[in-house]
Scaffold this motif. Structure first.
Motif, mmCIF file in Angstrom:
data_model
loop_
_atom_site.group_PDB
_atom_site.id
_atom_site.type_symbol
_atom_site.label_atom_id
_atom_site.label_comp_id
_atom_site.label_asym_id
_atom_site.label_seq_id
_atom_site.Cartn_x
_atom_site.Cartn_y
_atom_site.Cartn_z
ATOM 1 N N ARG A 109 8.397 37.948 -7.402
ATOM 2 C CA ARG A 109 7.057 37.748 -7.168
ATOM 3 C C ARG A 109 6.709 38.027 -5.589
ATOM 4 N N GLY A 110 7.018 39.009 -5.133
ATOM 5 C CA GLY A 110 6.793 39.339 -3.843
ATOM 6 C C GLY A 110 8.179 39.348 -2.863
ATOM 7 N N GLY A 111 9.405 38.782 -3.272
ATOM 8 C CA GLY A 111 10.461 38.944 -2.489
ATOM 9 C C GLY A 111 11.122 40.074 -2.360
ATOM 10 N N CYS A 112 10.958 41.392 -3.236
ATOM 11 C CA CYS A 112 11.358 42.656 -2.996
ATOM 12 C C CYS A 112 10.713 43.075 -1.855
ATOM 13 N N GLY A 148 6.149 27.212 -6.949
ATOM 14 C CA GLY A 148 5.590 27.537 -8.175
ATOM 15 C C GLY A 148 4.734 28.632 -7.898
ATOM 16 N N PHE A 149 4.319 29.436 -8.952
ATOM 17 C CA PHE A 149 3.438 30.727 -8.650
ATOM 18 C C PHE A 149 2.014 30.354 -8.413
ATOM 19 N N ASP A 150 1.551 29.342 -8.942
ATOM 20 C CA ASP A 150 0.304 28.905 -8.616
ATOM 21 C C ASP A 150 0.362 28.539 -7.063
ATOM 22 N N GLN A 151 1.367 27.849 -6.506
ATOM 23 C CA GLN A 151 1.416 27.513 -5.179
ATOM 24 C C GLN A 151 1.476 28.734 -4.210
ATOM 25 N N SER A 152 2.599 29.459 -4.763
ATOM 26 C CA SER A 152 2.737 30.749 -3.920
ATOM 27 C C SER A 152 1.067 31.521 -3.743
ATOM 28 N N ILE A 153 0.562 31.760 -4.940
ATOM 29 C CA ILE A 153 -0.784 32.346 -4.816
ATOM 30 C C ILE A 153 -1.592 31.743 -3.916
ATOM 31 N N LEU A 154 -1.732 30.418 -3.922
ATOM 32 C CA LEU A 154 -2.844 29.499 -3.075
ATOM 33 C C LEU A 154 -2.272 29.894 -1.338
ATOM 34 N N ILE A 155 -1.112 29.676 -1.245
ATOM 35 C CA ILE A 155 -0.491 29.885 0.188
ATOM 36 C C ILE A 155 -0.795 31.350 0.645
ATOM 37 N N TRP A 156 -0.429 32.380 -0.230
ATOM 38 C CA TRP A 156 -0.831 33.606 0.238
ATOM 39 C C TRP A 156 -2.337 33.876 0.523
ATOM 40 N N HIS A 157 -3.202 33.254 -0.490
ATOM 41 C CA HIS A 157 -4.540 33.585 -0.335
ATOM 42 C C HIS A 157 -4.824 32.954 0.951
ATOM 43 N N ALA A 180 3.339 33.216 10.969
ATOM 44 C CA ALA A 180 4.696 33.889 11.228
ATOM 45 C C ALA A 180 4.205 35.489 10.892
ATOM 46 N N LEU A 181 3.353 35.602 10.162
ATOM 47 C CA LEU A 181 2.881 37.476 9.864
ATOM 48 C C LEU A 181 2.814 38.029 11.108
ATOM 49 N N GLY A 182 2.461 37.336 12.012
ATOM 50 C CA GLY A 182 2.109 38.040 13.528
ATOM 51 C C GLY A 182 1.052 38.993 13.449
ATOM 52 N N GLU A 183 1.171 39.858 14.414
ATOM 53 C CA GLU A 183 -0.271 40.722 14.469
ATOM 54 C C GLU A 183 0.140 42.105 14.258
ATOM 55 N N LEU A 232 10.582 34.748 5.291
ATOM 56 C CA LEU A 232 9.311 34.293 4.526
ATOM 57 C C LEU A 232 9.698 34.275 3.456
ATOM 58 N N ALA A 233 10.715 34.387 2.880
ATOM 59 C CA ALA A 233 11.109 34.164 1.194
ATOM 60 C C ALA A 233 10.714 32.889 0.638
ATOM 61 N N TRP A 234 10.501 31.779 1.636
ATOM 62 C CA TRP A 234 10.243 30.538 1.033
ATOM 63 C C TRP A 234 8.877 30.439 0.366
ATOM 64 N N THR A 235 7.939 31.408 0.712
ATOM 65 C CA THR A 235 6.523 31.531 0.187
ATOM 66 C C THR A 235 6.460 32.092 -1.138
ATOM 67 N N VAL A 236 7.280 32.659 -1.670
ATOM 68 C CA VAL A 236 7.112 33.242 -3.056
ATOM 69 C C VAL A 236 8.399 32.417 -3.910
ATOM 70 N N GLU A 237 8.970 31.512 -3.269
ATOM 71 C CA GLU A 237 10.210 30.713 -4.066
ATOM 72 C C GLU A 237 9.494 29.574 -4.717
#
Length: 289
Positions: free
Chosen positions: A54-57, A74-83, A217-220, A67-72
């Protein structure tokens, strides 16, 4: 502040007509690249290996395992975090549409004419993918592999304003200022507060904290947008592959959802568990499970 009123009235996701072909090509080549990579690395059509993370690859490919913790989650939580992180970055790197100078290929793919336009184009593409996944979460959660999905989008955006006022010490006037404020939030300290409280407000705050942490963490630079884009494409592929065939069929009867067309495109490339396709060159026998 973040157009909460409009977002709470979520309508069928809309991409401006001039960007439709570009978005289609983005998804097409994203899936084809995964298929080509799978062949080179002997993964064949193993969906679990290609899209199960779900984004880990994508994060592994960019060497961003931090940043692997962001996709590990629940999928709904990962979507909201990345959104939310995408929105924060989108408005922090704000570029007016008129300032994005692009040309068009015969296929409809847009090509930037300068470095600023390249960043602006990637940023816009990420925004479309992010908001489409949010649209699915709000309007068609049954098409996503999220279980009960106990974190609600409306709760998150209701709490964003309170969050900024409480933890940044001020209110803000527009999206750009809100994004800059959220980007500087000290999440490491805040995430240790109220960790055992399972109230709705604390669940919302945790998502906001994590999104702020991710955006920081994503930086510039341009690579940030490439990472965001590829993570969303991997999440889109995961969602399409995990949605049940009968739900895709129901959407086709209503005119079709983009996620269903992605599912069919993946099947065309052999990336599916829903069909069995004969390898014979003379005939392809397709059996719908």
């Amino acid at each position: 502040m973040l157009r909460i009123v409009e977002r709470l009235k979520i309508q069928p996701h809309h991409i401006p007509q001039q960007d439709v072909d570009d978005t289609k090509n983005l998804i097409f080549w994203g899936i084809k690249d995964v298929r080509d990579w799978a062949e080179v690395n002997n993964y064949d059509t193993d969906l679990k290996a290609l899209y199960g993370r779900r984004g880990g690859c994508t994060l592994e490919r960019y060497k961003r395992e931090d940043l692997a913790w962001t996709v590990e989650k629940g999928f709904d939580q990962s979507i909201l975090i990345w959104h939310l992180a995408t929105e924060i970055c989108f408005f922090q790197d704000y570029i007016k549409s008129d300032d994005i100078d692009t040309g068009f290929s015969e296929e409809g793919t847009q090509s930037p004419k300068d470095e600023r336009s390249a960043i602006g184009l990637e940023r816009r593409r990420c925004n479309y993918l992010s908001r489409y996944m949010l649209y699915l979460l709000v309007r068609h959660p049954n098409m996503l592999p999220i279980g009960m999905g106990n974190i609600k989008f409306r709760d998150i955006y209701k709490d964003v304003g309170h969050f900024i006022e409480e933890h940044a010490g001020k209110s803000v006037g527009d999206e750009v200022e809100a994004s800059k404020t959220l980007r500087t939030v000290k999440t490491d300290i805040m995430l240790t507060v109220g960790g055992r409280d399972r109230s709705r407000r604390d669940r919302s705050n945790n998502v906001i904290f994590y999104a702020c942490k991710l955006a920081s963490a994503l930086g510039e630079g341009e690579e940030k947008w490439k990472i965001i884009k590829d993570v969303w494409l991997e999440m889109l592929g995961h969602a399409a592959s995990q949605c049940k065939g009968r739900l895709h069929a129901q959407q086709l009867r209503r005119g079709g959802e983009l996620l269903t067309h992605v599912w069919l495109l993946m099947a065309h490339f052999g990336l599916t568990d829903h069909f069995q396709i004969s390898r014979s060159h003379a005939i392809a026998e397709v059996i719908l499970r």
